[in-house]
Enzyme design. Sequence first.
Site, mmCIF file in Angstrom:
data_model
loop_
_atom_site.group_PDB
_atom_site.id
_atom_site.type_symbol
_atom_site.label_atom_id
_atom_site.label_comp_id
_atom_site.label_asym_id
_atom_site.label_seq_id
_atom_site.Cartn_x
_atom_site.Cartn_y
_atom_site.Cartn_z
ATOM 1 N N LYS A 27 0.827 -1.216 0.000
ATOM 2 C CA LYS A 27 0.000 0.000 0.000
ATOM 3 C C LYS A 27 0.855 1.258 0.000
ATOM 4 C CE LYS A 27 -4.304 -1.793 1.895
ATOM 5 N NZ LYS A 27 -5.382 -1.615 2.888
ATOM 6 N N LYS A 68 -5.989 -10.730 -7.661
ATOM 7 C CA LYS A 68 -7.326 -10.879 -7.086
ATOM 8 C C LYS A 68 -8.246 -9.748 -7.550
ATOM 9 C CE LYS A 68 -9.377 -11.252 -2.448
ATOM 10 N NZ LYS A 68 -9.041 -11.194 -0.989
ATOM 11 N N LYS A 73 -12.185 -4.506 -5.185
ATOM 12 C CA LYS A 73 -13.267 -3.533 -5.249
ATOM 13 C C LYS A 73 -12.746 -2.111 -5.389
ATOM 14 C CE LYS A 73 -13.707 -3.827 -0.205
ATOM 15 N NZ LYS A 73 -12.995 -2.619 0.135
#
Length: 334
Positions: A116, A198, A201
């Site tokens: 991140k 993956k 969202k």
Amino acid sequence: MSQTAKPVILSGIQPSGALTLGNYIGAIRNWVQLQQDHDCLFMLVDLHAITVRQDPAELRQRCLEFLSLYIACGIDPDKNVLFVQSHVPQHAELAWVLNCYTYMGELNRMTQFKDKSQRHSENINAGLYDYPVLMAADILLYQSKFVPVGDDQKQHLELTRDVALRFNKLYGPVFTVPEPWIPKVGARIMSLQDPTVKMSKSDANNNAYISLLDDPDLVAKKIKRAVTDSGSEIRYEPDSRPGIANLMSIYAAITGQTLEQIEAAYQGKGYGAFKTDLAEITVNFIRPVQQRFHAVYDDREGLTRILRQGAEKAQARAQPTLARVFDVLGFLPR
């Protein structure tokens, strides 16, 4: 420790981006099953969401949307504790305590922080670095016996266990040491545009995921645009043909058919026919979820009541643990 007969299980999703078909297949569908024989707490982890910048109005709307989708997908607010993390101040209070029992070296090894930090290099804040401790507080606060985990969360649960064992060794059995809950049958749904990662969202490319609130025509377009591989046979070979393997996983998860049955059904038919059918079954699967969503989302009075009751139940469950922690640490009683 928990006084309930059923094992306690806790899980949550950040209200960021759009809740996807991957979230349903990978997490929420399992929650629906777990609520039958577990003491379940399901939360929206909005405190975690602010480790990256959020638009306040959008965050509020997403929290209501996600909560409504939880219910539309089958989570019963009367059977479970359904709540928003920021409505339970004990999470932040316990996180501070656990900060003092977590080592810098442990946090330095967290791979998600490294990932991140690269994606949000303009905003590498202390919360982003420290959020595994808040996650540990989320879990330990409710004496959770089980925590559903995917590959990307295993390291965080290991840290939670280490911190709990460390604290218990110093002060006695204050925390239940959680175990991972691995579903017997599960599908990891990958990006429609890059089937090696993956489905997220929060993906910047909205063609990479199917939102549970996508219009049916858009769902069909996304599936038809999904990346496949060279060749045309419908065969499950995830290492060499990850694109079609991912679409087959979605098909299997929605219909309940085995991969072998799908291969047999589409022998000699090619990608076009398979994608057309997959689009149809996906739309038919999502449509009733969307209908239930709108019924729940439009009832703001009902949603407010569910949020208030969830917060009350969660606080009542959390406070005894926090009081026990404060007591063993030597804090004066309030």
